[in-house]
Design an enzyme around this catalytic site. Structure first.
Site, short mmCIF file in Angstrom:
data_model
loop_
_atom_site.label_atom_id
_atom_site.label_comp_id
_atom_site.label_asym_id
_atom_site.label_seq_id
_atom_site.Cartn_x
_atom_site.Cartn_y
_atom_site.Cartn_z
N SER A 1 112.70 86.11 125.38
CA SER A 1 112.23 87.18 124.50
C SER A 1 111.86 86.62 123.12
O SER A 1 111.03 85.73 123.01
CB SER A 1 113.29 88.28 124.43
OG SER A 1 112.75 89.48 123.95
N ASP B 1 110.95 91.60 130.23
CA ASP B 1 111.79 90.80 129.34
C ASP B 1 112.78 89.93 130.11
O ASP B 1 113.54 90.41 130.94
CB ASP B 1 112.56 91.77 128.42
CG ASP B 1 113.14 91.08 127.20
OD1 ASP B 1 113.82 90.06 127.37
OD2 ASP B 1 112.93 91.59 126.08
#
Length: 295
Positions: free
Chosen positions: A38, A185
């Site tokens: 991320s 993610d």
């Protein structure tokens, strides 16, 4: 001294990573390989591309994060349509602006695909929710999807890793079957992949520094859950931490720089300059204290 480093996710909390990098520079530590999830993947990509800490700091601080948000145009005319977009496209924002910004910055160093980077210098973690797998890019591209990693865009890999569920629309990857995989993610399955540089014998080639944007998991206080929204945040937070917590608890925590960022929401894209400076200062101070005894 050459080291490897792993950066955790954390959204806008990642401003603290800038301060940590400043302290790492002052201690004459240089990165050989980097990995991240991320927001940590964004930081790792810039390092692997050859940006200096000063350049990364300016790049991130000068960015108006809210300009990266790209809802469908019709939602500015008919606001209720954003919820239809969320339902059918599975995200409020397309994420195209984020990917374009990453592409533009990396292009300044002539980095476009993984073939433009030093071999094994960058590893990005994403989550394939169609296959239910954690995927390491570029390592797993050929095996899982039949994609040659040499031609895979670094900006796309990082955008996928930063695809916070329901916030950004999932990216799609063509696989070896007719159905495409939805990618979100990487933090969903591993928000802090400290294990990523271990070889089969679990030995490390050089010191590995983990930088985690939270307190040590063993010291976290119980969450207060009063309603369904609190429960959703608690569930997602638990998923973010669960895979890594067991590894961290059974590994040497003296190789992990914990930066307990509090009172900052990961997706607060309206964060002010004062808060940014506070995060950078906090990251620098924590790193300076930690590096007095490391490695």
């Amino acid at each position: 001294m050459k080291i490897d480093a792993v950066f955790s996710g954390g959204g806008v909390k990642a401003y603290a990573l800038i301060g940590a990098l400043q302290s790492i520079d002052e201690n004459n530590l240089a990165f050989e390989r980097v990995a991240g999830t991320s927001a940590g993947a964004i930081m790792a990509a810039f390092i692997a591309a050859g940006f200096r800490t000063k350049d990364i700091g300016e790049l991130i601080q000068d960015l108006d994060i809210q300009k990266l948000l790209d809802p469908p145009k019709i939602s500015s005319i008919i606001p209720i349509t954003k919820w239809l977009f969320l339902y059918f496209r599975m995200g409020l924002y397309k994420g195209d602006r984020l990917e374009k910004w990453l592409y533009t910055q990396l292009a300044k160093k002539e980095i476009y695909t993984f073939n433009d980077l030093n071999q094994d210098s960058l590893k990005v973690v994403v989550s394939d929710i169609s296959l239910g797998k954690m995927v390491i890019i570029p390592d797993d591209l050929q095996r899982i999807y039949g994609i040659d990693p040499k031609y895979f865009p670094v900006s796309k890999a990082v955008r996928m890793s930063a695809g916070y569920p329901y916030f950004f629309v999932p990216k799609k990857l063509p696989g070896q079957s007719k159905r495409k995989s939805l990618i979100v993610d990487g933090g969903l399955l591993s928000n802090f992949p400290l294990w990523i540089f271990e070889n089969e014998s679990k030995e490390q080639v050089r010191p590995v520094l983990g930088i985690k944007l939270s307190a040590y998991s063993g010291k976290q206080e119980p969450r207060k859950i009063s309603n369904a929204l609190d429960m959703f945040h608690a569930l997602f937070s638990t998923m973010l931490q669960a895979h890594d917590a067991r590894y961290i608890s059974s590994s040497h925590t003296n190789n992990i720089l914990f930066i307990p960022v509090k009172q900052v929401a990961s997706m607060n894209f309206a964060i002010g300059e004062t808060e940014k400076e506070r995060l950078i200062r906090q990251g620098r101070e924590r790193a300076t204290e930690f590096l007095k005894k490391w490695p």
